[in-house]
Design a protein around this motif. Structure first.
Motif, PDB file in Angstrom:
ATOM      1  N   TYR A   1      63.707  -7.919  12.902  1.00 48.96           N
ATOM      2  CA  TYR A   1      62.755  -8.021  11.794  1.00 48.96           C
ATOM      3  C   TYR A   1      62.934  -6.805  10.875  1.00 48.96           C
ATOM      4  O   TYR A   1      63.049  -5.671  11.350  1.00 48.96           O
ATOM      5  N   ILE A   2      62.994  -7.037   9.577  1.00 44.94           N
ATOM      6  CA  ILE A   2      63.197  -5.952   8.624  1.00 44.94           C
ATOM      7  C   ILE A   2      61.843  -5.329   8.312  1.00 44.94           C
ATOM      8  O   ILE A   2      60.948  -6.001   7.815  1.00 44.94           O
ATOM      9  N   TYR A   3      61.719  -4.039   8.616  1.00 45.50           N
ATOM     10  CA  TYR A   3      60.421  -3.364   8.576  1.00 45.50           C
ATOM     11  C   TYR A   3      60.588  -1.991   7.935  1.00 45.50           C
ATOM     12  O   TYR A   3      61.552  -1.275   8.210  1.00 45.50           O
ATOM     13  N   TYR A   4      59.643  -1.601   7.109  1.00 47.15           N
ATOM     14  CA  TYR A   4      59.714  -0.302   6.433  1.00 47.15           C
ATOM     15  C   TYR A   4      59.180   0.794   7.347  1.00 47.15           C
ATOM     16  O   TYR A   4      58.055   0.719   7.823  1.00 47.15           O
ATOM     17  N   ASN A   5      59.974   1.816   7.588  1.00 43.42           N
ATOM     18  CA  ASN A   5      59.578   2.971   8.393  1.00 43.42           C
ATOM     19  C   ASN A   5      59.247   4.105   7.427  1.00 43.42           C
ATOM     20  O   ASN A   5      60.140   4.685   6.814  1.00 43.42           O
ATOM     21  N   SER A   6      57.958   4.417   7.273  1.00 42.63           N
ATOM     22  CA  SER A   6      57.544   5.444   6.309  1.00 42.63           C
ATOM     23  C   SER A   6      57.984   6.846   6.738  1.00 42.63           C
ATOM     24  O   SER A   6      58.200   7.706   5.889  1.00 42.63           O
ATOM     25  N   ASN A   7      58.120   7.096   8.037  1.00 41.81           N
ATOM     26  CA  ASN A   7      58.588   8.413   8.493  1.00 41.81           C
ATOM     27  C   ASN A   7      60.016   8.686   8.029  1.00 41.81           C
ATOM     28  O   ASN A   7      60.354   9.801   7.657  1.00 41.81           O
ATOM     29  N   ALA A   8      60.866   7.663   8.083  1.00 46.97           N
ATOM     30  CA  ALA A   8      62.270   7.818   7.690  1.00 46.97           C
ATOM     31  C   ALA A   8      62.493   7.416   6.233  1.00 46.97           C
ATOM     32  O   ALA A   8      63.579   7.595   5.712  1.00 46.97           O
TER      33      ALA A   8
ATOM     34  N   ASN B   1      65.549   4.489  -0.367  1.00 48.29           N
ATOM     35  CA  ASN B   1      65.415   4.153   1.049  1.00 48.29           C
ATOM     36  C   ASN B   1      66.573   3.308   1.555  1.00 48.29           C
ATOM     37  O   ASN B   1      66.402   2.493   2.440  1.00 48.29           O
ATOM     38  N   SER B   2      67.739   3.497   1.013  1.00 47.73           N
ATOM     39  CA  SER B   2      68.878   2.669   1.360  1.00 47.73           C
ATOM     40  C   SER B   2      69.523   3.112   2.663  1.00 47.73           C
ATOM     41  O   SER B   2      69.708   4.290   2.920  1.00 47.73           O
ATOM     42  N   THR B   3      69.853   2.134   3.491  1.00 44.57           N
ATOM     43  CA  THR B   3      70.737   2.380   4.623  1.00 44.57           C
ATOM     44  C   THR B   3      72.047   1.652   4.367  1.00 44.57           C
ATOM     45  O   THR B   3      73.075   2.051   4.878  1.00 44.57           O
ATOM     46  N   GLY B   4      71.964   0.566   3.582  1.00 41.90           N
ATOM     47  CA  GLY B   4      73.141  -0.249   3.334  1.00 41.90           C
ATOM     48  C   GLY B   4      73.539  -1.093   4.527  1.00 41.90           C
ATOM     49  O   GLY B   4      74.423  -1.921   4.430  1.00 41.90           O
ATOM     50  N   ILE B   5      72.876  -0.887   5.684  1.00 39.19           N
ATOM     51  CA  ILE B   5      73.224  -1.631   6.895  1.00 39.19           C
ATOM     52  C   ILE B   5      71.929  -2.145   7.530  1.00 39.19           C
ATOM     53  O   ILE B   5      71.135  -1.375   8.056  1.00 39.19           O
TER      54      ILE B   5
ATOM     55  N   GLU C   1      58.660  -2.342  20.404  1.00 39.59           N
ATOM     56  CA  GLU C   1      58.653  -0.897  20.641  1.00 39.59           C
ATOM     57  C   GLU C   1      58.184  -0.216  19.357  1.00 39.59           C
ATOM     58  O   GLU C   1      58.505  -0.685  18.263  1.00 39.59           O
ATOM     59  N   PRO C   2      57.447   0.885  19.451  1.00 41.36           N
ATOM     60  CA  PRO C   2      57.067   1.608  18.231  1.00 41.36           C
ATOM     61  C   PRO C   2      58.305   2.098  17.486  1.00 41.36           C
ATOM     62  O   PRO C   2      59.371   2.272  18.080  1.00 41.36           O
ATOM     63  N   LEU C   3      58.149   2.342  16.197  1.00 38.72           N
ATOM     64  CA  LEU C   3      59.238   2.918  15.412  1.00 38.72           C
ATOM     65  C   LEU C   3      59.509   4.340  15.884  1.00 38.72           C
ATOM     66  O   LEU C   3      58.641   4.981  16.482  1.00 38.72           O
ATOM     67  N   ALA C   4      60.681   4.850  15.588  1.00 37.92           N
ATOM     68  CA  ALA C   4      61.047   6.216  15.987  1.00 37.92           C
ATOM     69  C   ALA C   4      60.020   7.213  15.451  1.00 37.92           C
ATOM     70  O   ALA C   4      59.674   7.192  14.268  1.00 37.92           O
ATOM     71  N   GLY C   5      59.478   8.048  16.324  1.00 39.22           N
ATOM     72  CA  GLY C   5      58.504   9.060  15.937  1.00 39.22           C
ATOM     73  C   GLY C   5      57.086   8.536  15.795  1.00 39.22           C
ATOM     74  O   GLY C   5      56.208   9.244  15.309  1.00 39.22           O
TER      75      GLY C   5
ATOM     76  N   LYS D   1      62.845   4.450   4.934  1.00 38.69           N
ATOM     77  CA  LYS D   1      63.883   3.431   4.805  1.00 38.69           C
ATOM     78  C   LYS D   1      63.493   2.200   5.618  1.00 38.69           C
ATOM     79  O   LYS D   1      62.599   2.246   6.458  1.00 38.69           O
ATOM     80  N   TYR D   2      64.181   1.089   5.331  1.00 37.36           N
ATOM     81  CA  TYR D   2      63.999  -0.142   6.085  1.00 37.36           C
ATOM     82  C   TYR D   2      64.848  -0.087   7.344  1.00 37.36           C
ATOM     83  O   TYR D   2      65.979   0.413   7.326  1.00 37.36           O
ATOM     84  N   VAL D   3      64.306  -0.605   8.435  1.00 35.46           N
ATOM     85  CA  VAL D   3      65.000  -0.641   9.715  1.00 35.46           C
ATOM     86  C   VAL D   3      64.804  -2.014  10.342  1.00 35.46           C
ATOM     87  O   VAL D   3      63.916  -2.764   9.946  1.00 35.46           O
TER      88      VAL D   3
END
Length: 183
Positions: A63-70, A25-29, A110-114, A72-74
């Motif tokens: 805030y660092i939050y896990y997006n299960s759809n993607a 689940n890496s974005t690195g950013i 705002e809700p996470l994407a999707g 990865k952390y966002v």
């Protein structure tokens, strides 16, 4: 016998290695989380009892939050607010009764994407802890009950499930062998 307090503060946290570099689940950013918080409360103490209460409001930027759809952390902006109440009563030199409760509510701006759900995950809505402690000399025996209300607000779009209310009972015994060593 009553003290009132007001607090405002700012704190930050950088992403940890798991959030940044976990291969699955890496974005690195990710930006660091910045928390802006305001507190308002009171504290009172009498001969054998005391009460402390607080209300707070937190703005969580990035805030660092896990997006299960993607998978990865966002970073998301969110708010967290609530209240706490703690009390104790020294029934005698050997017995102390403690009580604490907290109410929390958290939402993403705002809700996470999707997704449509704005609730934050892992926010216990109403929680209480009651304990009775016996302490004489080197011996301490503590029994406590931790109870939580059913979770009505949870991040269902992100895979979080409703949890029923619960109660957990703990018992702890401590013996102070020397000035610097406990069992």
């Amino acid at each position: 016998n009553v003290d009132y307090f007001v607090g405002i503060g700012k704190a930050s946290r950088v992403p940890d290695a798991r959030e940044l570099y976990n291969p699955s689940n890496s974005t690195g950013i990710l930006d660091q989380v910045t928390n802006y918080e305001a507190d308002l409360g009171f504290k009172t103490h009498y001969d054998s009892c005391g009460v402390k209460g607080k209300v707070f409001y937190s703005l969580l930027k990035d805030y660092i939050y896990y997006n299960s759809n993607a998978s990865k952390y966002v970073n998301v902006d969110a708010t967290l607010y609530g209240a706490t109440l703690d009390a104790y009563y020294d029934m005698s030199d050997a017995w102390t009764l403690n009580y604490g409760m907290s109410y929390l509510k958290g939402q993403k701006d705002e809700p996470l994407a999707g997704q449509k759900d704005r609730d934050l995950a892992d926010v216990v809505p109403l929680r209480a802890i009651t304990s009775l402690t016996y302490h004489v000399g080197e011996h301490t025996l503590k029994t406590e009950m931790i109870a939580a209300k059913k979770w009505d607000h949870y991040d269902s779009d992100n895979g979080e499930q409703a949890l029923a209310g619960y109660a957990v009972f703990n018992t702890k015994y401590n013996y102070k062998i020397t000035k610097h060593f406990d069992v």
